[in-house]
Design an enzyme around this catalytic site. Structure first.
Site, PDB file in Angstrom:
ATOM      1  N   ASP A  81     -33.230   0.039  37.406  1.00 25.31           N
ATOM      2  CA  ASP A  81     -34.627   0.362  37.133  1.00 25.31           C
ATOM      3  C   ASP A  81     -34.866   0.775  35.698  1.00 25.31           C
ATOM      4  O   ASP A  81     -36.010   0.886  35.264  1.00 25.31           O
ATOM      5  CB  ASP A  81     -35.039   1.554  38.014  1.00 25.31           C
TER       6      ASP A  81
HETATM    7  C1  BGC Z   1     -34.158   6.661  37.558  1.00 23.45           C
HETATM    8  C2  BGC Z   1     -33.728   5.553  38.474  1.00 23.45           C
HETATM    9  C3  BGC Z   1     -34.798   5.303  39.492  1.00 23.45           C
HETATM   10  C4  BGC Z   1     -36.143   5.084  38.804  1.00 23.45           C
HETATM   11  C5  BGC Z   1     -37.285   4.822  39.743  1.00 23.45           C
HETATM   12  C6  BGC Z   1     -35.515   6.399  36.990  1.00 23.45           C
HETATM   13  O1  BGC Z   1     -35.937   7.487  36.224  1.00 23.45           O
HETATM   14  O2  BGC Z   1     -33.209   6.845  36.523  1.00 23.45           O
HETATM   15  O3  BGC Z   1     -32.490   5.867  39.079  1.00 23.45           O
HETATM   16  O4  BGC Z   1     -34.451   4.207  40.268  1.00 23.45           O
HETATM   17  O5  BGC Z   1     -36.462   6.177  37.993  1.00 23.45           O
HETATM   18  O6  BGC Z   1     -37.651   5.936  40.469  1.00 23.45           O
HETATM   19  C1  NOJ Z   2     -32.279   4.393  42.211  1.00 25.17           C
HETATM   20  C2  NOJ Z   2     -33.239   3.458  42.840  1.00 25.17           C
HETATM   21  O1  NOJ Z   2     -33.653   3.966  44.095  1.00 25.17           O
HETATM   22  C3  NOJ Z   2     -32.627   2.097  43.023  1.00 25.17           C
HETATM   23  O2  NOJ Z   2     -33.580   1.226  43.564  1.00 25.17           O
HETATM   24  C4  NOJ Z   2     -32.085   1.583  41.730  1.00 25.17           C
HETATM   25  O3  NOJ Z   2     -31.439   0.360  41.988  1.00 25.17           O
HETATM   26  C5  NOJ Z   2     -31.107   2.560  41.112  1.00 25.17           C
HETATM   27  N1  NOJ Z   2     -31.733   3.843  40.983  1.00 25.17           N
HETATM   28  C6  NOJ Z   2     -30.607   2.102  39.747  1.00 25.17           C
HETATM   29  O4  NOJ Z   2     -31.594   2.185  38.771  1.00 25.17           O
END
Ligand code: BGC
Ligand code: NOJ
Length: 819
Positions: free
Chosen positions: A485
């Protein structure tokens, strides 16, 4: 290095012996509709189905001190006030223990020869939390003391509850009937649900107004009513409604008293909401619910039923390996965590506030991989809910709210990996169950029934959503983000507060919102890993031409990756929107990333040229640390506007070179796939929580469940865990250990047994229920190899290859000899 408890495997419990764990160590109660989070000091909260829209009790995230808000019992004997779970009074106890088990938690405290044992659980098919309090006088003289219960109501919408004070301080309403306190805020008008808190005995008083009970300038640790030794019989009228029972108790030496409290939730039909007066709550349903658990005998039966349900679920897959920690993870805790992640996706934990995210599309699809064997029917229902939020072109809403099951338009779609996970999860469901009929189920697009098409059509549009959105190198467009993400190649955000996932730079507006140059090698590799499942499905259905066409796309993608995305010793991560390589040896930082590598290896991209082994060796060389594999290396030391959120994290944390346990599993799978069982097991044991129990003071989070991240080598807190419980790590490590290392892997045609284990193991045994039959599998490793099935027999008869044919029923002995 220190631990704070121990595993009681026979009871399937983790026993915590100190209330001051390095972080609150929690458990989840409920697996169906009513859920509670409960910490080892009884902190936490409850909700019905949706942690945001139907929050029942209040909790204070990121509070000082930590973990405030919960179901508290206060005991006052003489001038001493204490809680069985130590907090919030924090009076030193003579004995403390918390046992987190499968769907229940037992907290025991002792003070001055008075023992209080509290069992918390959500019974099967029940919308409430039962709390049984057993008080025992272990001293030699009679004791008289006072007991107060406490729960604080949340005004239903958790987001509104912690922001809209100008309204909420005037709306709170309760009703009291005997020993039951009802919370009915907004029931008079638009809500058709209420909650209650009851005890199966008479009370000597109650409180329903928080400030009367606690005192405006006191805290949870010194409620005024408890200090005064008497409830105030307050009646909430706005402000903050609570429920607290008060009872005076005398116990002779050796005598015990058991009280059963229930925190329940009730929904009513609109025309049955009130009694004849049109005002008073119609309590018929509530009374029936209370009746169900109002005696210790009924509680014991409810607990027995819960235990039996879990024994049954955990009996589906059970292993006996040379390593107790593996058995403990596979047989108990990893499976348990998979149930929790399946239920809650990423919505409600001690790191997820329950108001931020609903059910994630990619998250929930992946959760199914670790859960589907437990209750396939629930997985099927979830697959249909997920697919219903898909759009006709194969794109997907990234999230939906569990209560409404509608795609969340605030976050929208255009996450490049999303559709692929759907192919993987539907395939996993078919492989587990052999239920091909799911492909014929009519499933809406965009929640619109008039747009319903068979599930197979959803898989087709998912597959072609990738094929139809390729960039200059024939690789999938990266869009807003892929699995990571935080790789946001169309964002270019320079303004604080812009969400990296939803903000796209205006310069890409004309192109439809994201760059048509930026490409994701991770999605390319995921496509070649997932795609063969789609081809397998088409072949099974006799759609040979479509299968061949799909296979051609996979082959083409592999060629494109080898042509443009193999960096010599590993695979690139992406091309950014300037067409520059990301994750290449040519880069200054972030030269190598973990995400594409495992899928590329398992898809055998460039295997003839040795790309698989080179890649795995590079991971070992550049990403391996003593606590697991970091996501990228070197960490980014400054903000790269063209990469997005990843470079906003300090090095070693989260997506910027943290040890992201989720994608460690992909490398574990790939090492096992490549036959390197020793390496696979090394990586597995670095991150599996039971293996980190001894370093709990460093690791911090629960030693019985995975967290999303362990701080990487660039962080000063290297080895520290965060974001426990709700992570795709649970499902993927379940897959890694059970299907890749132990190698018991459902396939379309039957159950494959193809282990890839440490060479030192003599073998292992496994029991697997599969499509109606039970297989008792013995794996022998006389030559001490890592991988390679030399022979296999089923009920004494030799079988070619390593797939147990689908026998449908009965119990069967399977012997596998490696060599
Ligand atoms: C986090 C991710 C997460 C994303 C969406 C980001 O700040 O680092 O792990 O999946 O937010 O919520
Ligand atoms: C947490 C999110 O829930 C997931 O969808 C994503 O793949 C990982 N973070 C990595 O960014």
């Amino acid at each position: 290095m220190k631990k704070f408890g121990y595993f009681d495997d026979a009871r399937k419990e983790y026993v915590i012996q100190s209330p001051q764990t390095p972080y609150p160590w929690i458990n989840y109660l409920g697996t169906q509709a009513f859920f509670s989070l409960i910490s080892n000091t009884a902190g936490g909260y409850s909700f019905y189905k949706d942690a945001r829209l139907r929050r029942i009790t209040r909790y204070r995230y990121n509070n000082v001190p930590i973990d405030m808000g919960g179901r508290y019992f206060y005991i006052k004997e003489g001038e001493t006030v204490w809680n069985p779970g130590w907090s919030p009074c924090k009076t030193k106890l003579d004995f403390y223990e918390c046992r987190h088990g499968m769907g229940y938690t037992v907290i025991t405290g002792k003070k001055n020869d008075l023992k209080a044992e509290v069992t918390f659980f959500v019974p099967q098919n029940y919308d409430g939390e039962v709390q049984q309090v057993v008080l025992t006088n272990e001293g030699s003289a009679a004791k008289t003391f006072k007991l107060f219960s406490f729960a604080e109501w949340c005004l239903w919408d958790a987001q509104d509850d912690c922001t809209n004070f100008q309204r909420n301080f005037s709306t709170g309403r309760v009703e009291v009937e005997g020993s039951t306190i009802y919370h009915k805020t907004e029931y008079r008008d638009r809500r058709d649900h209420f909650a209650f808190y009851t005890v199966n005995d008479t009370v000597d008083g109650y409180d329903t107004d928080r400030d009367s009970f606690i005192g405006l300038y006191n805290g949870f640790g010194d409620p005024q009513a408890v200090t005064d030794g008497k409830a105030t019989d307050s009646f909430a009228d706005g402000w903050s409604p609570i429920a607290s029972h008060y009872k005076e108790i005398t116990l002779q030496p050796g005598e015990s008293k058991t009280l059963v409290f229930i925190l329940g939730y009730v929904e009513m039909k609109v025309d049955e909401k009130f009694e004849a007066d049109g005002v008073t709550i119609n309590k018929v349903k509530a009374h029936a619910m209370i009746e169900q658990y109002n005696t210790p005998e009924k509680v014991a039966a409810g607990l027995a039923e819960l235990r039996a349900a879990w024994d049954k679920l955990l009996g589906i897959l059970n292993v006996n390996t040379p390593d107790d920690k593996v058995d403990r993870m596979v047989n108990i805790w990893n499976q348990y965590q998979c149930m929790v992640t399946f239920n809650l996706s990423r919505s409600a934990s001690y790191f997820e506030s329950g108001i931020g995210r609903g059910m994630g599309f990619r998250d929930s699809n992946q959760d199914i991989l670790g859960f589907v064997h437990q209750i396939p029917d629930r997985a099927r229902e979830r697959l249909i809910d997920l697919a219903s939020t898909q759009l006709e072109d194969g794109g997907c809403y990234h999230q939906y709210q569990p209560l409404t099951k509608k795609g969340n338009s605030d976050i929208g779609g255009d996450f490049s990996d999303d559709p692929l996970w759907m192919i993987l999860s539907v395939s996993a469901y078919i492989k587990e169950t052999g239920d091909w009929s799911i492909l014929d189920a009519m499933v809406p697009y965009d929640n619109d029934e008039s747009k319903a098409k068979p599930m197979l059509d959803h898989l087709t549009v998912s597959f072609y959503h990738i094929v139809n959105n390729l960039g200059p190198h024939g690789l999938p467009l990266a869009m807003r983000a892929d699995w990571n993400d935080c790789i946001n190649l169309s964002c270019f955000s320079d303004t604080p507060g812009e969400s990296f996932q939803t903000y796209t730079n205006p310069k890409f507006k004309a192109e439809g919102g994201y760059s048509k140059i930026a490409e994701s090698v991770m999605v390319a590799a995921l496509f070649t890993y997932v795609g063969p499942n789609y081809v397998g499905i088409l072949k099974h259905l006799g759609k040979d031409a479509e299968a061949a066409a799909a296979q051609a796309e996979i082959d083409k993608m592999k060629a494109n990756v080898m042509e443009s995305a193999f960096d010599g010793e590993w695979f690139l991560r992406a091309y950014d929107s300037n067409g520059e390589k990301m994750g290449s040896k040519e880069c200054e930082e972030g030269k190598i990333f973990i995400e594409p590598q495992g899928f590329a290896v398992m898809s055998e991209i460039g295997k003839e040229q040795g790309a698989d082994i080179k890649t795995l060796d590079s991971i070992d060389k550049y990403l391996n640390t003593k606590y697991g594999l970091v996501l990228n290396n070197p960490a980014f030391s400054r903000y790269y506007i063209q990469y997005g959120e990843i470079s906003t994290y300090p090095g070693g944390y989260k997506e910027n070179a943290g040890i992201f346990t989720h994608n460690n599993a992909w490398i574990i799978c790939a090492e096992a796939y490549a036959g390197r069982g020793d390496k696979a097991f090394e990586y597995y044991s670095k991150i599996a929580p039971a293996f980190n129990e001894e370093i709990s003071d460093l690791h911090k989070t629960e030693p019985y469940v995975y967290g999303q991240m362990i701080a990487g080598k660039d962080a000063s807190r290297f080895g520290e865990g965060k974001n426990s419980w709700l992570t795709g790590t649970a499902a993927w490590n379940m897959v890694a250990i059970s299907q890749y290392i132990l190698g018991v892997q459902p396939d379309f045609d039957g159950l494959r047994v193809d282990p890839s284990i440490p060479h030192a193991w003599d073998g292992f045994t496994a029991t697997r229920q599969f499509r109606g039959a039970t297989y008792r599998i013995t794996v022998k490793n006389p030559d001490h190899v890592c991988k390679g099935v030399k022979s296999m027999t089923v009920d004494g008869k030799a079988v070619d290859g390593c797939i147990i044919p689908d026998l449908g029923s009965g119990e069967h002995q399977v012997e596998v000899v490696l060599g």
